[in-house]
Design a protein around this motif. Structure first.
Motif, PDB file in Angstrom:
ATOM      1  N   GLN A   2       2.846 -10.030   7.040  1.00 58.13           N
ATOM      2  CA  GLN A   2       2.139  -9.760   5.790  1.00 58.13           C
ATOM      3  C   GLN A   2       1.507 -11.026   5.227  1.00 58.13           C
ATOM      4  O   GLN A   2       0.478 -10.963   4.550  1.00 58.13           O
ATOM      5  CB  GLN A   2       3.101  -9.143   4.774  1.00 58.13           C
ATOM      6  CG  GLN A   2       3.586  -7.750   5.174  1.00 58.13           C
ATOM      7  CD  GLN A   2       4.314  -7.041   4.053  1.00 58.13           C
ATOM      8  OE1 GLN A   2       3.728  -6.720   3.016  1.00 58.13           O
ATOM      9  NE2 GLN A   2       5.596  -6.780   4.259  1.00 58.13           N
TER      10      GLN A   2
ATOM     11  N   GLY B 263      -0.995 -12.440   8.740  1.00 53.48           N
ATOM     12  CA  GLY B 263      -1.571 -11.558   9.738  1.00 53.48           C
ATOM     13  C   GLY B 263      -1.082 -11.980  11.106  1.00 53.48           C
ATOM     14  O   GLY B 263       0.120 -12.205  11.298  1.00 53.48           O
TER      15      GLY B 263
ATOM     16  N   TRP C 237      -5.028  -7.773   8.215  1.00 51.80           N
ATOM     17  CA  TRP C 237      -3.973  -8.621   7.675  1.00 51.80           C
ATOM     18  C   TRP C 237      -4.315 -10.100   7.872  1.00 51.80           C
ATOM     19  O   TRP C 237      -4.047 -10.931   6.997  1.00 51.80           O
ATOM     20  CB  TRP C 237      -2.630  -8.278   8.313  1.00 51.80           C
ATOM     21  CG  TRP C 237      -2.119  -6.943   7.894  1.00 51.80           C
ATOM     22  CD1 TRP C 237      -2.300  -5.750   8.538  1.00 51.80           C
ATOM     23  CD2 TRP C 237      -1.360  -6.646   6.717  1.00 51.80           C
ATOM     24  NE1 TRP C 237      -1.696  -4.724   7.836  1.00 51.80           N
ATOM     25  CE2 TRP C 237      -1.114  -5.246   6.724  1.00 51.80           C
ATOM     26  CE3 TRP C 237      -0.863  -7.407   5.673  1.00 51.80           C
ATOM     27  CZ2 TRP C 237      -0.379  -4.616   5.716  1.00 51.80           C
ATOM     28  CZ3 TRP C 237      -0.126  -6.781   4.665  1.00 51.80           C
ATOM     29  CH2 TRP C 237       0.092  -5.397   4.701  1.00 51.80           C
TER      30      TRP C 237
ATOM     31  N   LYS D 111      -7.009 -10.909   5.372  1.00 59.50           N
ATOM     32  CA  LYS D 111      -6.445 -11.056   4.033  1.00 59.50           C
ATOM     33  C   LYS D 111      -5.895 -12.472   3.848  1.00 59.50           C
ATOM     34  O   LYS D 111      -6.111 -13.104   2.801  1.00 59.50           O
ATOM     35  CB  LYS D 111      -5.337 -10.016   3.828  1.00 59.50           C
ATOM     36  CG  LYS D 111      -4.700 -10.035   2.455  1.00 59.50           C
ATOM     37  CD  LYS D 111      -3.637  -8.947   2.353  1.00 59.50           C
ATOM     38  CE  LYS D 111      -2.960  -8.974   0.988  1.00 59.50           C
ATOM     39  NZ  LYS D 111      -1.901  -7.927   0.880  1.00 59.50           N
TER      40      LYS D 111
END
Length: 220
Positions: free
Chosen positions: A133, A136, A209, A212
């Motif tokens: 999380q 990634g 991910w 992000k």
């Protein structure tokens, strides 16, 4: 010993260290050791940005940090043995020396990502890469197996958070990714055709991910 070891690894560029109980694994997997030290080195957000926006094939940072993770695992193994315990670095060099990598099936008896899953660090994506999380798949890992009585930090296994996402499957130029959702004990070959994968890193860089993580740190 652990605090000193982790401090020294951090000075040498390691971003995270996890200590995992692997005593429940088979002797073929854990080589008779009860503890694994997972060493992680993070790929930079600017490198991920280039990979995902410039459509380039650039292994520079990936290979550098993969190599660094292996060298640091070997350093950690030497540190542990100097303290009177046994340790085995699962580096690429040692896999080749000891025949623990099967070229035919492209497998090792205990992948780094299996240890990462036991640590609760993340899950296996549809790409067969570890996904966390926080980062990634923008990370390189290596591991050390040892009999040193280090305090372990196993966490509950994280279930797949890929959901209906098919970014990695859609972007794979060789169509190696089958699009199935990982579950514990799932055969790797159900997820990906490793024999035709050319390691272009597109699935790694373009995973939402990973993106992000990139966007979070590119702003800093």
């Amino acid at each position: 010993m652990l605090n000193e070891l982790v401090s020294e690894l951090n000075i040498r560029g390691v971003n995270f260290v996890k200590v995992v109980d692997i005593s429940m694994l088979s002797a073929n997997e854990n080589r008779g050791y009860g503890v694994a030290l997972l060493i992680g080195v993070i790929l930079g957000p600017s490198y991920i940005y280039r990979l995902s926006t410039e459509n380039i094939l650039d292994y520079s940072e990936f290979h550098e940090k993969e190599g660094n993770a292996d060298k640091l695992a070997e350093w950690a193994a030497n540190f542990i043995t100097a303290h009177g315990y046994k340790a085995y670095a699962q580096s690429e060099k040692n896999h080749l020396l000891h025949g623990s990598y099967d070229e035919t099936t492209k497998t090792t008896s205990l992948p780094h990502k299996t240890i990462a899953v036991l640590a609760g660090l993340g899950w296996i994506g549809k790409s067969n890469l570890l996904i966390t999380q926080e980062y990634g798949s923008a990370l390189c890992m290596s591991t050390v197996l040892t009999n040193a009585p280090l305090p372990t930090e196993n966490r509950p296994i994280v279930i797949s958070k890929c959901g209906e996402c098919t970014v990695c499957q859609n972007i794979c130029p060789e169509k190696c990714i089958r699009g199935l959702t990982w579950s514990v004990g799932m055969n790797r070959d159900l997820l990906v055709d490793v024999y035709h994968c050319r390691c272009c890193l597109k699935c790694l860089a373009n995973c939402p991910w990973t993106q992000k993580y990139m966007q979070k740190y590119m702003k800093k």
